[in-house]
Scaffold this motif. Structure first.
Motif, PDB file in Angstrom:
ATOM      1  N   PRO A   6     -19.404  -7.503   6.305  1.00 36.62           N
ATOM      2  CA  PRO A   6     -18.158  -7.706   7.635  1.00 36.62           C
ATOM      3  C   PRO A   6     -18.299  -9.277   7.696  1.00 36.62           C
ATOM      4  N   THR A   7     -16.772  -9.770   7.629  1.00 38.64           N
ATOM      5  CA  THR A   7     -16.802 -11.163   7.855  1.00 38.64           C
ATOM      6  C   THR A   7     -15.392 -11.640   8.626  1.00 38.64           C
ATOM      7  N   PRO A   8     -15.900 -11.324   9.961  1.00 42.12           N
ATOM      8  CA  PRO A   8     -15.013 -11.761  11.195  1.00 42.12           C
ATOM      9  C   PRO A   8     -14.791 -12.966  11.157  1.00 42.12           C
ATOM     10  N   GLY A   9     -13.561 -13.395  11.935  1.00 41.88           N
ATOM     11  CA  GLY A   9     -13.259 -14.823  12.073  1.00 41.88           C
ATOM     12  C   GLY A   9     -11.653 -15.266  11.669  1.00 41.88           C
ATOM     13  N   HIS A  10     -11.310 -14.810  10.490  1.00 42.84           N
ATOM     14  CA  HIS A  10      -9.885 -14.972  10.537  1.00 42.84           C
ATOM     15  C   HIS A  10      -8.956 -13.914  11.284  1.00 42.84           C
ATOM     16  N   THR A  11      -9.384 -12.458  10.896  1.00 51.55           N
ATOM     17  CA  THR A  11      -9.235 -11.336  11.992  1.00 51.55           C
ATOM     18  C   THR A  11     -10.729 -10.826  12.387  1.00 51.55           C
ATOM     19  N   LEU A  12     -10.635  -9.928  13.315  1.00 53.85           N
ATOM     20  CA  LEU A  12     -11.921  -9.511  13.951  1.00 53.85           C
ATOM     21  C   LEU A  12     -12.370  -8.614  12.944  1.00 53.85           C
ATOM     22  N   GLY A  13     -11.645  -7.708  12.170  1.00 52.64           N
ATOM     23  CA  GLY A  13     -12.008  -6.517  11.398  1.00 52.64           C
ATOM     24  C   GLY A  13     -12.233  -6.777   9.957  1.00 52.64           C
ATOM     25  N   HIS A  14     -12.073  -8.148   9.784  1.00 55.47           N
ATOM     26  CA  HIS A  14     -12.119  -8.765   8.266  1.00 55.47           C
ATOM     27  C   HIS A  14     -13.275  -8.380   7.470  1.00 55.47           C
ATOM     28  N   VAL A  15     -13.297  -7.680   6.393  1.00 52.54           N
ATOM     29  CA  VAL A  15     -14.388  -7.424   5.440  1.00 52.54           C
ATOM     30  C   VAL A  15     -14.261  -8.193   4.220  1.00 52.54           C
ATOM     31  N   VAL A  17       0.652  -1.203   0.031  1.00 51.00           N
ATOM     32  CA  VAL A  17      -0.092  -0.042   0.190  1.00 51.00           C
ATOM     33  C   VAL A  17       0.882   1.166  -0.039  1.00 51.00           C
ATOM     34  N   LEU A  18       2.053   1.393   1.040  1.00 49.64           N
ATOM     35  CA  LEU A  18       2.548   2.602   1.188  1.00 49.64           C
ATOM     36  C   LEU A  18       3.390   2.853  -0.268  1.00 49.64           C
ATOM     37  N   GLU A  19       3.850   1.838  -0.721  1.00 47.32           N
ATOM     38  CA  GLU A  19       4.558   2.136  -2.036  1.00 47.32           C
ATOM     39  C   GLU A  19       3.697   2.555  -3.355  1.00 47.32           C
ATOM     40  N   LEU A  20       2.570   1.936  -3.315  1.00 46.62           N
ATOM     41  CA  LEU A  20       1.555   2.241  -4.292  1.00 46.62           C
ATOM     42  C   LEU A  20       1.138   3.684  -4.154  1.00 46.62           C
ATOM     43  N   GLN A  21       0.971   4.092  -2.727  1.00 45.18           N
ATOM     44  CA  GLN A  21       0.594   5.598  -2.533  1.00 45.18           C
ATOM     45  C   GLN A  21       1.536   6.317  -2.972  1.00 45.18           C
ATOM     46  N   LYS A  22       2.833   6.226  -2.759  1.00 39.47           N
ATOM     47  CA  LYS A  22       3.765   6.875  -3.109  1.00 39.47           C
ATOM     48  C   LYS A  22       3.950   7.142  -4.670  1.00 39.47           C
ATOM     49  N   GLN A  23       3.725   6.019  -5.447  1.00 39.51           N
ATOM     50  CA  GLN A  23       3.684   6.078  -6.833  1.00 39.51           C
ATOM     51  C   GLN A  23       2.550   6.617  -7.504  1.00 39.51           C
ATOM     52  N   PHE A  24       1.182   6.645  -6.879  1.00 35.53           N
ATOM     53  CA  PHE A  24       0.073   7.145  -7.326  1.00 35.53           C
ATOM     54  C   PHE A  24      -0.626   7.906  -6.128  1.00 35.53           C
ATOM     55  N   PRO A  25      -0.322   9.229  -5.835  1.00 28.40           N
ATOM     56  CA  PRO A  25      -0.509   9.957  -4.624  1.00 28.40           C
ATOM     57  C   PRO A  25      -2.114  10.420  -4.498  1.00 28.40           C
ATOM     58  N   ASP A  26      -2.880  10.204  -5.724  1.00 31.20           N
ATOM     59  CA  ASP A  26      -4.331  10.355  -5.650  1.00 31.20           C
ATOM     60  C   ASP A  26      -5.060   9.244  -5.188  1.00 31.20           C
ATOM     61  N   LEU A  27      -4.539   8.251  -5.288  1.00 31.19           N
ATOM     62  CA  LEU A  27      -5.100   6.890  -5.022  1.00 31.19           C
ATOM     63  C   LEU A  27      -5.906   6.884  -3.711  1.00 31.19           C
ATOM     64  N   LEU A  28      -7.205   6.422  -3.693  1.00 28.74           N
ATOM     65  CA  LEU A  28      -7.824   6.467  -2.554  1.00 28.74           C
ATOM     66  C   LEU A  28      -7.922   4.843  -2.000  1.00 28.74           C
ATOM     67  N   VAL A  29      -7.707   4.881  -0.856  1.00 35.08           N
ATOM     68  CA  VAL A  29      -7.298   3.611  -0.096  1.00 35.08           C
ATOM     69  C   VAL A  29      -8.443   3.228   0.867  1.00 35.08           C
ATOM     70  N   PHE A  30      -9.031   2.162   0.922  1.00 34.78           N
ATOM     71  CA  PHE A  30     -10.203   2.020   2.095  1.00 34.78           C
ATOM     72  C   PHE A  30      -9.742   0.495   2.850  1.00 34.78           C
ATOM     73  N   GLY A  31     -10.330   0.503   4.008  1.00 38.46           N
ATOM     74  CA  GLY A  31     -10.020  -0.638   4.713  1.00 38.46           C
ATOM     75  C   GLY A  31     -10.609  -0.818   5.755  1.00 38.46           C
ATOM     76  N   PRO A  32     -10.707  -1.729   6.940  1.00 33.75           N
ATOM     77  CA  PRO A  32     -11.365  -1.682   8.187  1.00 33.75           C
ATOM     78  C   PRO A  32     -10.511  -1.071   9.250  1.00 33.75           C
ATOM     79  N   SER A  33     -10.951  -0.780  10.155  1.00 34.72           N
ATOM     80  CA  SER A  33     -10.185   0.171  11.269  1.00 34.72           C
ATOM     81  C   SER A  33      -8.927  -0.685  11.756  1.00 34.72           C
ATOM     82  N   GLU A  34      -8.948  -2.254  11.758  1.00 33.42           N
ATOM     83  CA  GLU A  34      -7.873  -2.816  12.211  1.00 33.42           C
ATOM     84  C   GLU A  34      -6.328  -2.542  11.565  1.00 33.42           C
ATOM     85  N   ILE A  35      -6.606  -1.800  10.269  1.00 32.07           N
ATOM     86  CA  ILE A  35      -5.486  -1.699   9.531  1.00 32.07           C
ATOM     87  C   ILE A  35      -4.659  -0.314  10.052  1.00 32.07           C
ATOM     88  N   ASP A  36      -3.485  -0.516  10.383  1.00 34.69           N
ATOM     89  CA  ASP A  36      -2.575   0.720  11.052  1.00 34.69           C
ATOM     90  C   ASP A  36      -1.894   1.364   9.613  1.00 34.69           C
TER      91      ASP A  36
END
Ligand SMILES: [Zn+2]
Length: 244
Positions: A107-116, A65-84
């Motif tokens: 929402p599909t918890p189980g593998h991790t609690l915030g998994h979607v 993610v960080l490398e893609l954000q660096k390459q493409f600064p306008d990129l929108l990134v979405f995910g559950p709150s468990e991702i730091d």
């Protein structure tokens, strides 16, 4: 149905990074565990990244993610709150829209609690919740949470195209065959994909036949393994698989 095109990029040891493309050659990237193969693929196919969807916090899903954000600064990134990471938290939303593509957030918890999981008809991006012929390990949630997550996914239309994040199909089928050696659907499908390098995507209709974790409501299987509820059978299968 919209004219979306699905792309698959094998990455890391056995991960898949999925892209879904709209009519303007824009793509949404799901779970880029690494950036290099994505950047190369986008440039080779002349695709523009519009956004990233993340299913859960494990590094083999977010490592790029960080490398893609660096390459493409306008990129929108979405995910559950468990991702730091510096991304938009979608844990309280029911949909997410990137360009003209709207995904239902399941929402599909189980593998991790915030998994979607993300669903845009007919495509389901389910990370490490549902695999072909298998399901994810339960690291943070309970058996009941994982079982309920799989039930949620199994309520989608039968022609749903399922896009899991790992190539585990053959080993999952070996496990299933070990438990139900006379099951003809599992034998046939094993023979069909035995020599395929990539066995995904799959469909919900197929998984309902070959995936034991989606067949826990089957009374014959419950009897065979001496379990009197679907949840108990699910737990039995999951524990067996963990040590297979
Ligand atoms: Zn994971």
């Amino acid at each position: 149905m919209m004219n979306n095109v699905l792309h698959i990029i094998p990455a890391l040891a056995d991960n898949y990074i999925w892209l879904i493309e709209n009519q303007h050659q824009q793509v949404v990237i799901i779970d880029p565990g690494t950036a290099a193969p994505v950047i190369e693929y986008l440039s080779h196919k002349q695709l523009t990244p519009a956004g990233i969807l993340l299913t859960h916090h494990h590094n083999d899903h977010i490592g790029g993610v960080l490398e893609l954000q660096k390459q493409f600064p306008d990129l929108l990134v979405f995910g559950p709150s468990e991702i730091d990471l510096p991304i938009t938290n979608i844990s309280s939303q029911s949909t997410v829209t990137i360009s003209d593509m709207t995904f239902q957030i399941i929402p599909t918890p189980g593998h991790t609690l915030g998994h979607v999981s993300y669903y845009m008809q007919p495509y389901l991006f389910c990370g490490d919740t549902l695999f072909s012929a298998g399901c994810g390990r339960i690291f943070e949630g309970t058996y009941r949470q994982m079982f309920n997550s799989l039930v949620q996914l199994s309520l989608l239309p039968n022609d749903t195209i399922i896009c899991p994040a790992h190539e585990y199909t053959l080993s999952n089928l070996k496990f299933a065959h070990h438990l139900v050696p006379h099951d003809q659907d599992i034998i046939n499908y094993y023979q069909q994909i035995e020599n395929q390098v990539i066995t995904l995507p799959t469909t919900l209709a197929r998984e309902k036949k070959i995936n034991l974790f989606l067949r826990c409501d089957n009374l014959e299987l419950q009897q065979q393994f001496d379990c009197d509820t679907p949840l108990k059978l699910f737990q039995f299968f999951r524990i067996q698989k963990d040590s297979f």
